[in-house]
Design an enzyme around this catalytic site. Structure first.
Site: not given
Ligand code: 5GP
Ligand code: MG
Length: 174
Positions: A38, A94, A97, A125, A146-147, A153, A159
């Protein structure tokens, strides 16, 4: 699909971020570590705005979220990561979350002997962080939607879009 962040907004913000980041690493050995896949667009566009010596490395991390897999488990790719011992690391992803990916990667890089680990994300987010992650550089804060696009992706598609869009729920709820 609704455009949340335009190409122009992204590119302008990257210029600002590069102006912030560059002076921090002048005369310090810097390795920029991008989280696959990402962060590719973010990394590529950002490093071309940094006029300082740096190395680029990539790391693979995937979290399993589905019911069928261990919730919360994070898998780090076994491929060799560039040696970060004695180097300052700027870790790029990217999106922030829950924070679980970056939380683990920071720990991993510190254990590998990085002199410092800072974090930059294109998107953060709002109201989603479970793990405490100190993020040093944020492109944009976005609502909990969700973007996709600009590296992000859905099923490995979208992407390549040069902007960020909100993926309508009916496109992934099936
Ligand atoms: P975290 O470990 O912070 O929960 O998640 C990070 C990963 O979740 C990001 O690198 C991404 O791959 C995925 N992710 C979280 N939110 C989104 C979203 O809104 N869209 C997409 N495409 N991926 C997301
Ligand atoms: Mg990722």
């Amino acid at each position: 699909m609704r455009v949340l962040i335009t190409t122009e907004q992204i590119q302008a913000r990257l210029t600002e971020l590069a102006q912030e980041i560059g002076p921090q690493y002048r005369d310090r050995p810097l390795t920029i570590v991008g989280v696959l896949t990402g962060s590719l667009m973010f990394l590529a566009d950002l490093v071309r705005r940094l006029d300082i010596p740096l190395r680029i490395a990539l790391i693979q991390a995937s979290s399993y979220r589905g019911k069928a897999t261990t919730p919360g488990a994070l898998h780090l790719g076994s491929e060799v990561l560039a040696d970060v011992r004695g180097r300052h690391v700027l870790l790029l992803d990217d999106i922030l979350d829950t924070g679980q990916t970056l939380h683990h990667l920071i720990k991993h890089l510190e254990e590998q002997g990085a002199l410092s680990v800072k974090v930059g994300v294109l998107l953060r987010k709002e109201g989603r962080q479970v793990h405490t992650v100190r993020v040093d550089y944020v492109g944009f804060s976005i609502p909990n939607e969700f973007v996709v696009g600009y590296g992000l992706d859905f099923n490995d598609e979208y992407r390549q879009l040069p902007y960020v869009v909100v993926l309508p729920a009916e496109m992934y709820a099936s």
